[in-house]
Enzyme design. Structure first.
Site, mmCIF file in Angstrom:
data_model
loop_
_atom_site.group_PDB
_atom_site.id
_atom_site.type_symbol
_atom_site.label_atom_id
_atom_site.label_comp_id
_atom_site.label_asym_id
_atom_site.label_seq_id
_atom_site.Cartn_x
_atom_site.Cartn_y
_atom_site.Cartn_z
ATOM 1 N N GLY A 1 1.438 -4.040 3.644
ATOM 2 C CA GLY A 1 1.481 -5.481 3.770
ATOM 3 C C GLY A 1 2.838 -5.975 4.240
ATOM 4 N N CYS B 1 0.810 -1.223 0.000
ATOM 5 C CA CYS B 1 0.000 0.000 0.000
ATOM 6 C C CYS B 1 0.841 1.270 0.000
ATOM 7 C CB CYS B 1 -0.943 0.014 1.201
ATOM 8 S SG CYS B 1 -2.141 -1.336 1.185
ATOM 9 N N HIS C 1 -8.928 3.692 -1.940
ATOM 10 C CA HIS C 1 -7.529 3.316 -1.705
ATOM 11 C C HIS C 1 -7.025 2.544 -2.935
ATOM 12 C CE1 HIS C 1 -3.921 1.735 -0.089
ATOM 13 N NE2 HIS C 1 -4.402 0.773 0.689
ATOM 14 N N CYS D 1 0.044 2.075 6.753
ATOM 15 C CA CYS D 1 0.377 0.668 6.984
ATOM 16 C C CYS D 1 0.540 -0.027 5.641
ATOM 17 C CB CYS D 1 -0.700 -0.012 7.818
ATOM 18 S SG CYS D 1 -2.372 0.117 7.135
ATOM 19 N N SER E 1 -11.258 0.719 3.860
ATOM 20 C CA SER E 1 -11.035 1.500 2.642
ATOM 21 C C SER E 1 -11.795 0.929 1.467
ATOM 22 C CB SER E 1 -9.539 1.546 2.316
ATOM 23 O OG SER E 1 -9.022 0.233 2.185
ATOM 24 N N GLN F 1 -4.357 -8.855 6.143
ATOM 25 C CA GLN F 1 -4.607 -7.506 6.645
ATOM 26 C C GLN F 1 -5.944 -7.433 7.366
ATOM 27 O OE1 GLN F 1 -5.216 -4.594 3.505
ATOM 28 N NE2 GLN F 1 -5.822 -6.198 2.071
ATOM 29 N N ARG G 1 -20.024 8.792 0.011
ATOM 30 C CA ARG G 1 -21.457 8.558 0.243
ATOM 31 C C ARG G 1 -22.024 9.763 0.997
ATOM 32 N NH1 ARG G 1 -19.323 3.250 0.461
ATOM 33 N NH2 ARG G 1 -20.448 1.847 -0.942
#
Length: 392
Positions: free
Chosen positions: A379, A89, A347, A377, A246, A156, A220
């Site tokens: 992986g 990420c 994401h 964060c 995400s 995750q 939203r």
């Protein structure tokens, strides 16, 4: 050591899975953002010495060197090299680090750090699933790794639940954080806060007309605690849902990083100065807590205190991550993700690092504030952290 400056920082507006950006090949989408960087900065394309691209799912349309293919799909001459990197990420945040390090070392003067991910056209997990379905190999984790950590896999989703349990977070707390993310993103969009950071791309709307995609598709506006509360948890007895995690997202982003010499040679005006960089690694099982030590390390490197930082961008991979980060560090929540985060805005994996940097820089500039800190964060239990100084 030489200074590294950020001259432009742009991103596409996010596209939902199967949504506005579904027809864009990721190489072309990334090429559009590279073009926008060239157009906005006015720099001679031939002056670019390297393009460093973050991409997580390097298979299918994102295989065979996504970074190079972005260059070939852009207005950059084919003499400009590129490299594709994967720090999960944090891939395009690491792209920024590598670009800044190249400039700070004096080995290069003009580098574009970028990222791309089409999660519609190359679904998350595809690099692992396709070989497994074809009967090729046993997957990314060897028996030795699994035995060392006593797990059958590294997830995750498991990590997010472990954090929530460790900090005794309730479902209502996570949903409230998610609702706030949508609210802040909606308010920022309505106020035009993202206008300067978004590189418009052409799409075909539901009526078959060509229009510019300039609004993040995942927000939203009607989000509510009732609606979020009605979503199923990802695991029985858990608290994590699709609503407080995400959003899957298509997108691309890019940041132009240059030296002081390049500023003068090309008549460029910097938006920000790179103040400090850090990357850390730790427990790969809980996986998602590493932004805490990464933040501490980058502050120490910079010789700054948490209170010196005006705005924070902590990636909302799951609501439990920034909530735990706030609790551990005692940071001011009013400074965190002030324009919403990945829960509302999406994401796009490899593109998120440079995407957040674009948002952070422009948010500081609009507020007349000075220092920003970005961390996320990644992986495997890794985290990047970056401090920038806005030059208003």
């Amino acid at each position: 050591m030489a200074e590294a400056y950020i001259v432009e920082a742009l991103r596409t507006a996010g596209g939902r899975r199967g949504g506005a950006l579904k027809d864009w090949h990721p190489a072309d989408l990334g090429g559009e953002v590279l073009n926008a960087i060239l157009d906005r900065s006015g720099i001679d394309p031939a002056a670019v010495e390297d393009v460093i691209v973050g991409c997580v799912s390097q298979v299918g349309e994102q295989s065979f060197h996504a970074g190079r293919n972005m260059v070939l799909a852009s207005k950059l001459p084919d003499s400009v090299p590129a490299v594709t990197i994967d720090r999960q990420c944090g891939s395009s945040q690491q792209s920024i680090h590598f670009a800044a390090q190249a400039v700070m070392s004096g080995t290069q003067d003009v580098v574009i750090a970028a990222g791309v991910e089409s999660m519609t056209r190359v679904p998350m997990g595809t690099p692992t699933l396709l070989p497994m379905q074809a009967g090729i190999g046993i997957g990314p984790w060897s028996r030795r790794i699994k035995d060392r950590y006593g797990v059958a896999e590294f997830s995750q989703f498991t990590g997010a639940e472990m954090i929530a349990q460790q900090y005794q977070m309730t479902r209502e707390q996570l949903d409230a954080f998610a609702l706030d993310s949508h609210g802040k993103a909606a308010a920022a969009t309505d106020a035009g806060a993202f206008k300067e950071e978004i590189a418009p791309v052409t799409i075909v709307d539901a009526d078959g007309r060509e229009v510019l995609h300039v609004r993040d598709e995942g927000i939203r506006y009607d989000a509510s605690m009732e609606g979020l509360g009605g979503l199923k948890t990802l695991k029985a007895e858990g608290v994590v849902t699709a609503g407080n995690a995400s959003q899957i997202c298509d997108g691309a982003s890019a940041v132009l990083v240059v030296s002081e010499r390049a500023l003068k040679d090309h008549g460029l005006t910097p938006l920000a100065r790179v103040d400090a960089l850090a990357v850390t690694a730790g427990d790969p099982v809980i996986m998602l807590m590493e932004p805490v030590p990464a933040t501490r390390k980058v502050l120490e490197r910079a010789g700054r205190q948490l209170g010196d930082i005006d705005l924070f961008e902590v990636n909302e991979a799951f609501a439990s991550v920034p909530l735990a980060w706030l609790q551990e560090l005692g940071a001011d929540p009013a400074k965190l993700n002030v324009s919403g985060g990945a829960i509302a805005l999406g994401h796009p994996l490899g593109a998120t690092g440079a995407k957040l940097m674009a948002t952070l820089i422009h948010a500081l500039k609009k507020r007349g504030q000075r220092f920003g800190l970005q961390t996320m964060c990644e992986g495997g239990g890794i985290a990047n952290a970056t401090i920038i100084e806005a030059l208003n």
